[in-house]
Design a protein around this motif. Structure first.
Motif, mmCIF file in Angstrom:
data_model
loop_
_atom_site.group_PDB
_atom_site.id
_atom_site.type_symbol
_atom_site.label_atom_id
_atom_site.label_comp_id
_atom_site.label_asym_id
_atom_site.label_seq_id
_atom_site.Cartn_x
_atom_site.Cartn_y
_atom_site.Cartn_z
ATOM 1 N N GLU A 31 0.919 -1.372 0.000
ATOM 2 C CA GLU A 31 -0.047 -0.147 -0.027
ATOM 3 C C GLU A 31 1.202 1.233 -0.091
ATOM 4 O O GLU A 31 1.964 1.170 0.676
ATOM 5 C CB GLU A 31 -0.931 0.038 1.169
ATOM 6 C CG GLU A 31 -1.935 0.940 1.342
ATOM 7 C CD GLU A 31 -3.167 0.905 2.297
ATOM 8 O OE1 GLU A 31 -4.348 0.601 2.119
ATOM 9 O OE2 GLU A 31 -2.536 0.576 3.880
ATOM 10 N N VAL A 32 0.348 2.145 -0.724
ATOM 11 C CA VAL A 32 1.263 3.665 -0.795
ATOM 12 C C VAL A 32 0.631 4.642 -0.043
ATOM 13 O O VAL A 32 -0.434 4.332 0.485
ATOM 14 C CB VAL A 32 1.475 3.923 -2.170
ATOM 15 C CG1 VAL A 32 2.062 2.954 -3.215
ATOM 16 C CG2 VAL A 32 -0.083 4.193 -2.902
ATOM 17 N N SER A 33 1.145 5.574 0.116
ATOM 18 C CA SER A 33 0.797 6.998 0.972
ATOM 19 C C SER A 33 -0.336 7.422 0.070
ATOM 20 O O SER A 33 -0.366 7.311 -1.023
ATOM 21 C CB SER A 33 1.954 7.748 1.436
ATOM 22 O OG SER A 33 2.139 8.455 0.106
ATOM 23 N N PRO A 34 -1.273 8.212 0.693
ATOM 24 C CA PRO A 34 -2.255 9.083 0.042
ATOM 25 C C PRO A 34 -1.379 10.035 -0.941
ATOM 26 O O PRO A 34 -2.126 10.068 -2.035
ATOM 27 C CB PRO A 34 -2.885 9.912 1.165
ATOM 28 C CG PRO A 34 -2.618 9.091 2.392
ATOM 29 C CD PRO A 34 -1.362 8.738 2.120
ATOM 30 N N GLU A 59 -0.777 11.072 -7.016
ATOM 31 C CA GLU A 59 0.184 10.984 -8.006
ATOM 32 C C GLU A 59 -0.174 10.000 -9.012
ATOM 33 O O GLU A 59 0.096 10.453 -10.501
ATOM 34 C CB GLU A 59 1.648 10.850 -7.646
ATOM 35 C CG GLU A 59 2.061 12.175 -6.548
ATOM 36 C CD GLU A 59 3.574 11.984 -6.266
ATOM 37 O OE1 GLU A 59 4.351 10.919 -6.258
ATOM 38 O OE2 GLU A 59 4.188 12.963 -5.670
ATOM 39 N N VAL A 60 -0.062 8.767 -8.713
ATOM 40 C CA VAL A 60 -0.417 7.857 -9.980
ATOM 41 C C VAL A 60 -1.883 7.903 -10.146
ATOM 42 O O VAL A 60 -1.840 7.552 -11.643
ATOM 43 C CB VAL A 60 -0.369 6.336 -9.132
ATOM 44 C CG1 VAL A 60 -0.683 5.126 -10.172
ATOM 45 C CG2 VAL A 60 1.138 6.009 -8.814
ATOM 46 N N THR A 114 1.933 1.662 -18.300
ATOM 47 C CA THR A 114 3.134 1.793 -17.498
ATOM 48 C C THR A 114 2.790 1.812 -16.041
ATOM 49 O O THR A 114 3.285 1.594 -15.052
ATOM 50 C CB THR A 114 4.225 2.761 -17.766
ATOM 51 O OG1 THR A 114 3.362 3.888 -17.616
ATOM 52 C CG2 THR A 114 4.565 2.812 -19.196
ATOM 53 N N LEU A 115 1.372 2.511 -15.880
ATOM 54 C CA LEU A 115 0.871 2.713 -14.559
ATOM 55 C C LEU A 115 -0.079 1.564 -13.910
ATOM 56 O O LEU A 115 -0.433 1.706 -12.890
ATOM 57 C CB LEU A 115 -0.238 4.117 -14.866
ATOM 58 C CG LEU A 115 0.795 5.172 -14.932
ATOM 59 C CD1 LEU A 115 -0.510 6.374 -15.468
ATOM 60 C CD2 LEU A 115 1.482 5.745 -14.106
ATOM 61 N N ALA A 134 -7.269 1.056 -6.620
ATOM 62 C CA ALA A 134 -6.215 0.546 -5.399
ATOM 63 C C ALA A 134 -5.029 0.460 -6.053
ATOM 64 O O ALA A 134 -4.671 0.194 -7.233
ATOM 65 C CB ALA A 134 -6.667 -0.866 -5.304
ATOM 66 N N VAL A 135 -3.864 1.146 -5.382
ATOM 67 C CA VAL A 135 -2.636 1.322 -5.879
ATOM 68 C C VAL A 135 -1.684 0.793 -4.976
ATOM 69 O O VAL A 135 -1.724 0.890 -3.797
ATOM 70 C CB VAL A 135 -2.105 2.982 -5.896
ATOM 71 C CG1 VAL A 135 -0.773 2.806 -6.436
ATOM 72 C CG2 VAL A 135 -2.970 3.626 -6.740
#
Length: 301
Positions: free
Chosen positions: A181-184, A189-190, A208-209, A279-280
């Motif tokens: 899980e990434v930060s908000p 950004e993504v 790529t994303l 969901a990133v």
């Protein structure tokens, strides 16, 4: 000073908030709250007067109502047209089931970084859907609403020790889903890069994303056109998303903050017709949830 009407409204919001997390839609939550109050008022007056803590009684009763509802929900969803997804809520749907959202960095731009109520995120609600009814009730009551295990044992009809074990099992499921899980801020950004690539028709950047195993799920309830089955894989997902935009040239795609972080809505003639949450994980999008069912978009309109 809080008046009786304010206290009653706050009590009802609390119960709706609890029921939404257990059942996944506002309509089902409202039905559960109604049934909870019916059970309260069916009690003889002498029994109601003997209840030392009305809020605790109502919470336990709502838990039992939701447990019963979850037992029949699977059969109903097997008859649902296409994929079933939880109802997404706007991040700023003041109070109620949406929870609080605030800017975390004091910049005044809530899209930069926000402290979101993850307990109403689509990501978590999807995980809750994979739990047994008892696991879900235990997780929501204890980990979200801090109800003691002894009280939850009364709700699910099991020992306190068994309830603790259910909580451990539920937490494990949630923890496994949150790996990477990434930060908000990273999520935003993504998500922004994803939106720019999709609107610009840039399939190379879009891919790529996307995680190689990315999945898109669309929930239309049969009311509008949508993919009946999940779309899997970066190439298939990229082409699917660009195809959706080409087929809807009149729709305006706008950024919106959701409990999952930055997401997108499609707007036609001033009305939200779809909500996409993402969901990133580890810097790439692993899930796209698209809710198009108009019955699940009332909070957005």
């Amino acid at each position: 000073m809080i008046g009786d009407n304010d206290a009653d409204a706050a009590e009802r919001r609390q119960l709706a908030s609890l029921a939404y997390r257990m059942l996944g839609t506002v309509a089902d939550a409202e039905d559960a709250v109604q049934e909870t109050y019916l059970r309260w008022y069916r009690l003889p007056a002498s029994e109601r007067d003997a209840v030392a803590n009305r809020a605790a009684w109502l919470t336990r009763a709502a838990g039992r109502v939701c447990l019963d509802a979850l037992g029949t929900a699977r059969a109903r969803r097997e008859r649902y047209v296409g994929e079933w997804l939880p109802e997404p809520l706007p991040a700023f749907a003041g109070g109620g089931a949406s929870g609080a959202v605030r800017a975390a960095n004091g910049s005044g731009d809530p899209l930069e970084e926000a402290a979101l109520d993850e307990s109403v995120s689509t990501a978590l609600l999807v995980v809750l859907e994979m739990m047994t009814p008892a696991e879900r009730v235990v997780f929501v009551l204890h980990d979200v609403f801090a109800v003691p295990f002894a009280d939850i044992a009364e709700v699910v009809g099991r020992s306190a020790a068994a309830v603790r074990q259910l909580a451990v099992s539920a937490r494990r499921r949630v923890s496994e889903d949150r790996r990477g899980e990434v930060s908000p801020r990273q999520h935003a950004e993504v998500a922004r890069a994803f939106g720019a690539a999709a609107r610009g028709g840039d399939i190379a950047t879009l891919m790529t994303l996307l995680d190689p195993d990315v999945v898109v799920r669309s929930d239309s309830g049969g009311f509008v056109s949508a993919a009946r089955h999940p779309v899997r894989g970066a190439s298939n997902v990229a082409r699917f998303l660009l195809g959706v935009l080409r087929k809807n040239p009149g729709a305006v795609v706008e950024e919106r903050l959701t409990a999952d972080g930055l997401g997108y809505v499609t707007v036609v003639s001033g009305r939200v017709t779809g909500v996409a949450t993402l969901a990133v994980r580890a810097g790439r999008i692993v899930d796209v949830w698209m809710v198009l069912n108009p019955e699940k978009l009332t909070s957005w309109n």
